[in-house]
Design an enzyme around this catalytic site. Structure first.
Site, PDB file in Angstrom:
ATOM      1  CG  ASP A 458      -2.081   0.933   1.127  1.00 41.74           C
ATOM      2  OD1 ASP A 458      -2.226   1.597   0.077  1.00 41.74           O
ATOM      3  OD2 ASP A 458      -2.859   1.021   2.101  1.00 41.74           O
ATOM      4  CD  GLU A 461      -0.397   5.330  -4.316  1.00 46.51           C
ATOM      5  OE1 GLU A 461       0.066   5.531  -3.178  1.00 46.51           O
ATOM      6  OE2 GLU A 461      -1.118   4.365  -4.597  1.00 46.51           O
ATOM      7  CG  ASP A 634      -7.929   3.953  -0.278  1.00 48.05           C
ATOM      8  OD1 ASP A 634      -7.879   2.716  -0.136  1.00 48.05           O
ATOM      9  OD2 ASP A 634      -6.994   4.707   0.030  1.00 48.05           O
TER      10      ASP A 634
END
Ligand SMILES: *[C@@H]1O[C@H](CO)[C@@H](O)[C@H](O)[C@H]1NC(C)=O
Ligand SMILES: *[C@@H]1O[C@H](CO)[C@@H](O)[C@H](O)[C@H]1NC(C)=O
Ligand SMILES: *[C@@H]1O[C@H](CO)[C@@H](O)[C@H](O)[C@H]1NC(C)=O
Ligand SMILES: *[C@@H]1O[C@H](CO)[C@@H](O)[C@H](O)[C@H]1NC(C)=O
Ligand SMILES: *[C@@H]1O[C@H](CO)[C@@H](O)[C@H](O)[C@H]1NC(C)=O
Length: 951
Positions: A458, A461, A634
């Site tokens: 997770d 980015e 999300d």
């Protein structure tokens, strides 16, 4: 896991003026290029391109000399590479990508043809067999010069621009072309991209953001599939176009007013133009050809097709364990239990909290799961916590500093950002020691007791809560303010579910589930202490302005891509941060997630060479599928996001990351019974099947509501029966790159009415899923492809659908029921008796479902192996490949491969039989109304070739 957004709207100060040419931002005076020095090669051509006039320096500095290399790599793949002759521009470092080596073919063998004009230089790619022009950078005359494309940026010429910080290339397309891909995106237009006048402006800049529509999100996929159907609907052809680039970029799709063409325009912040064209001509072939280039998807372990349960907010090991027990008590299959960052100590990777997740209790818990044939997946965040002081003995940080594995500032100091643990550093996946260091951290964690079956990657980015750098070691402010998490007092998740109905849920506003008060607008959820992050003042003191690269403006490139956060360094690593190999973040930003996935996969493989690594990751890039699966990020507990999940799954089939699915029942906000019921049903037909919820929101495990538990059990029964089919589709993906899940037109490419269908989908060639995607209904409209030439049978009843050809048919779909149909001509190998786990399911015998077509024929195949082994160096796994061929009332089973299949086929069901079998008996029955023959009491050995007759 979403992130705190407070303080992110900070605007950066103006960038200092830099030493490169003054940018005008005006591309209309750009001179273009002239081609010369053409050399034919065995597999294509080489040429030089020289700037054809005075530099325009629109958004940087024009590059005078380029090279053009055209390679017919295979009969269906053409590469067109335009690079600066000096080789100074960033190129995707191919060593890190699973690309085929040195494939060459010839122009004569190719259905794709490269054509060009020398002056001004332009090229077009045509299809030899039809003469169709697929991609065309020549000027087209437009009725009126389009002055705006969505954002007011001039689209006033087809100018071909190649500057150090700006590349622009435009192709005309057929008017209103059917274009798919170019994400990652949640497009309100649906799976097919909007190409109207104000069509699409898609940005590629990986971004941690809670699922906005029509903006850049977690991953960057510069690839599209275009499908053309002739006006008569009798012939069709698909092709795909891939721009192999990690550059931050915009891509525009538009149809200028009055024009008879549509356009695709690429606007990149750097790099080179490295295009690949794939000939198709079917959509499935084009997608597979793309996969053959970027790497076939990773093998998925059998258990990973089971149901996964997760939430942010399982606050201790016992609460986590309780979910496993509750699922079992409700008879809802649970295959894999997950934990979010709640498990960490001080929110640091590779730790467990000694109070709430004591390591001994975790070890026991995971062993219990394993003993029950279940699995465990923990989260791994991308950033590594920075230690607080010299006595803070956090090994992954300390050893990482020693081994130089972290991203640095331009002055070589360690780059410091801020994520959940507070100050953090970021692994530099390009650094030589990183893979060993990362693998060691993972192995230590696993050895300590977190014996996971897979990992969840997770925040890659990469997400960081400062705008740019938070400072440097020794110069970090200790002024901190606690951040309130969802569910903390003052930050309750109080929105009523979208489907909230006070008449049903209670006029008080309190929601009870199965008699228990579960939610009210004054609900207080147990809180955990806030944790410290630097305040805005510190965040504002960014370290911009120090550049290693003095020619380019790394901080604020002259052309502004339409990043949803504005400045490129907001909520992520600053663009001037540096990596090994001299790479700067500006060039490799979009690769962070990809490189983490590759590194993690290789580290797991090194640790256990025989076992398939299983990863689910958020930020993706072309080739991610070779290492990892993906969840759609999300999302929100809203009906719209249930619908968007389908286009998301379809997009990622095109991107060759087929192991994909959404947070079922929705992540952010409060879900409700009906939404969760429909979503649990839908996701049972999607490759990655996980329910995941936000901290502080209404609980949404499927056992919470009786109706959701029932719907989930029913849907999982179908899913688990179909596992041999799913598994075969994924084996085909891993070997042939064919996509497991398909848009309807991928299987029926001549039927133009299917081009926009994205609320139904197919699993392989043979299973059509028509989910309910709206509240308060008990039926659903769906189209049945084949225009009346295909017989579709209901999965549950085996009845033939009375479908209207070419348009919608309304199906009954009461709550808890998801319509599923089988195409005629299909022979499906199934598990006869879905069990609680995939192991139990696999231990039972097989069944065969043979849905005969009008000629009495059916065909199918199945791939079987042990479900966990990884291909060895020769790329193979011991397996058995079976074909099932039916004709003239006889089934013929043929097999190849040494893998021993322990379970026999115990039952064969034949649909579409019009004459009763000759030998009706206790074990052979016939139902004339359904045309169904049921043959039971069998023990067909799948290790031997066999035939079975009923005629
Ligand atoms: C471009 O190539 C030409 C011809 O080879 C050469 O004369 C010129 O110096 C080059 N320009 C640059 C900027 O490299
Ligand atoms: C690919 O071609 C290049 C250039 O001809 C050569 O140097 C390289 O060894 C080749 N690689 C393989 C794997 O054949
Ligand atoms: C496109 O956007 C412009 C500017 O907002 C607007 O004037 C125009 O009407 C739009 N065109 C269409 C077809 O919606
Ligand atoms: C459509 O069919 C007609 C008659 O068969 C044919 O003349 C025409 O070329 C077809 N159009 C296309 C676009 O193929
Ligand atoms: C979990 O429950 C067991 C049994 O009640 C108890 O001994 C243990 O302390 C609990 N663990 C935590 C972390 O609360």
């Amino acid at each position: 896991m979403f992130t705190v957004s407070a303080g992110l709207a900070l605007l950066l100060g103006a960038a200092p003026l830099l030493a490169h040419a003054q940018s005008s931002g005006n591309v209309s005076s750009c001179p273009g290029y002239t081609l010369d020095g053409l050399q034919e090669t065995a597999s294509g051509l080489l040429a030089q391109l020289s700037l054809a006039g005075k530099p325009c320096n629109a958004f940087g500095t024009d590059i005078a000399n380029l090279t053009l290399a055209v390679t017919y790599e295979t009969p269906d793949r053409l590469r067109v590479l335009i690079a600066d002759a000096a080789g100074a521009q960033f190129m995707l470092p191919e060593a890190y990508f699973p690309r085929p080596t040195n494939e060459t073919s010839t122009e004569d063998a190719s259905d794709l043809v490269f054509n060009y004009d020398a002056q001004p230089f332009a090229f077009w790619v045509s299809r030899r067999s039809t003469g169709d022009v697929l991609f065309d950078t020549r000027l087209v005359s437009l009725p009126a010069a389009p002055t705006t494309a969505l954002d007011g940026t001039p689209l006033d010429s087809f100018a071909f621009v190649f500057e150090d910080q700006y590349l622009q290339l435009t192709s005309s397309l057929p008017r209103d072309a059917n274009v798919y891909g170019l994400g990652e995106v949640i497009a309100t237009s649906g799976f097919r991209r909007d190409i109207a006048e104000n069509g699409t402006l898609q940005t590629w800049w990986a971004r941690d953001v809670t699922d906005p529509t029509n903006e850049n999100i977690y991953g960057a996929h510069p690839v599209y599939l275009e499908h053309r159907v002739d006006t008569n609907g009798t012939a069709s052809a698909a092709h795909a176009v891939f721009l192999s680039s990690a550059a931050g970029a915009d891509v525009v799709l538009t149809t200028p007013a009055g024009a008879n063409a549509s356009l695709v325009q690429y606007r990149m912040l750097g790099g080179v133009l490295d295009f690949y064209f794939f000939a198709g001509p079917t959509p499935v072939a084009a997608v597979a050809q793309y996969g053959a280039l970027v790497g076939t998807p990773a093998w998925v372990p059998y258990w990973a097709f089971g149901f996964h349960l997760c939430r942010w907010g399982y606050l201790d090991v016992n609460e986590t364990r309780e979910q496993v027990a509750n699922m079992r008590a409700a008879g809802v299959p649970l295959e894999v239990m997950w934990n979010d960052i709640d498990m960490y100590h001080a929110r640091r990777d590779f730790t467990t909290d000694p109070t709430s997740f004591p390591i001994d209790e975790m070890r026991t818990f995971i062993e219990e799961l394993a003993a029950n044939g279940q699995h465990y997946i923990p989260i791994v965040d991308a950033a590594i916590g920075h230690t607080a002081n010299d006595t803070d003995n956090y090994f992954p940080f300390i050893s990482g500093i020693e081994k130089n594995v972290f991203v640095t500032n331009p002055d070589n100091t360690t780059y410091i950002g801020q994520v959940w643990p507070g100050y953090t550093v970021f692994p530099d996946w390009f650094a030589p020691n990183t893979e060993g260091w990362w693998g060691e951290a993972i192995t230590n964690w696993s050895d300590s007791g977190i014996e996971f079956s897979g990992l969840w990657l997770d925040m890659n980015e990469a997400s960081s809560f400062c705008v740019g750098s938070c400072g440097t070691t020794g110069n970090l402010s200790d002024t901190t303010t606690p951040v309130s998490l969802p569910g903390d007092p003052g930050n309750l998740v109080t929105d009523y579910p979208e489907g909230y109905n006070s008449a049903i849920w209670g006029p008080s506003g309190n929601i009870t589930i199965n008699g228990t008060l579960t939610f009210g607008n004054d609900t207080v959820v147990a809180s955990s202490a806030g944790f410290a992050v630097p305040d805005d003042e510190l965040a504002a003191s960014t370290q911009f302005g120090k550049r290693a690269d003095t020619l380019r403006n790394l901080n604020v490139p002259p052309y502004t891509i339409h990043n949803g956060f504005g400045d490129l360094s907001v909520h992520t690593i600053a663009t001037n941060a540096t990596h090994a190999n001299g790479f700067v973040e500006l060039d490799v930003h979009n690769l962070f997630g990809y490189m983490e996935e590759r590194t993690t996969h290789l580290a797991l493989l090194k640790n256990q060479p025989d076992r398939r690594p299983f990863l689910i990751s958020r930020s993706t890039f072309p080739s991610t599928g070779h290492w990892s699966g993906h969840w759609l990020g999300d999302n929100f507990s809203k009906w719209a996001y249930l619908r968007y999940s389908i286009q998301g799954v379809l997009q990622f089939q095109l991107y060759q990351i087929p192991m994909v699915g959404a947070d079922t029942c929705g992540f952010i906000g409060n879900t409700d019974e009906e939404l969760c019921n429909r979503w649990m049903s839908l996701s049972a037909f999607v490759p990655f099947y996980r329910n995941h919820n936000q901290r502080g929101a209404l609980s949404q495990e499927p056992y919470r509501w009786d109706s959701v538990a029932e719907a989930t059990r029913a849907a999982i029964a179908v899913r688990y029966a179909l596992l041999p089919y799913w598994y075969t589709l994924f084996a085909n993906a891993s070997t042939l790159a064919t996509p497991p899940v398909r848009a309807l037109f991928w299987n029926f490419p001549d039927e133009a009415e299917l081009l926009g269908v994205d609320l139904q989908f197919m699993i392989g060639d043979n299973v059509l899923v028509t989910p309910v995607t709206a509240p308060n209904v008990s039926n659903v409209d769906g189209i049945f492809p084949g225009r009346g030439n295909v017989v579709w049978r209901d999965w549950y009843t085996h009845e033939i659908v009375n479908a209207t050809a070419g348009t919608n048919t309304t199906l009954d779909a009461p709550l808890g029921h998801i319509p599923v149909h089988i195409r005629d001509g299909a022979a499906l190998l199934l598990h006869i008796q879905p069990g609680y786990t995939t192991n139990e399911t696999r231990a039972a015998p097989y069944a065969l479902l043979l849905a005969l077509d009008g000629t009495g024929a059916a065909f199918g195949n199945a791939y079987i192996d042990d479900g966990v082994s990884n291909p060895g160096v020769d790329g193979t796994i011991a397996n058995r490949s079976l074909t099932f061929t039916v004709g003239n009332g006889t089934l013929s089973v043929r097999g190849a491969g040494e893998f021993k299949v322990l379970q026999p086929v115990a039952r064969v069901t034949v649909l579409g039989v019009s004459t009763p079998p000759t030998n009706v008996s206790e074990n052979v029955t016939y139902e004339a109304d359904l045309g169904r023959v049921n043959i039971t009491g069998l023990a067909l050995d799948l290790n031997e070739d066999t035939t079975l007759s009923w005629a």
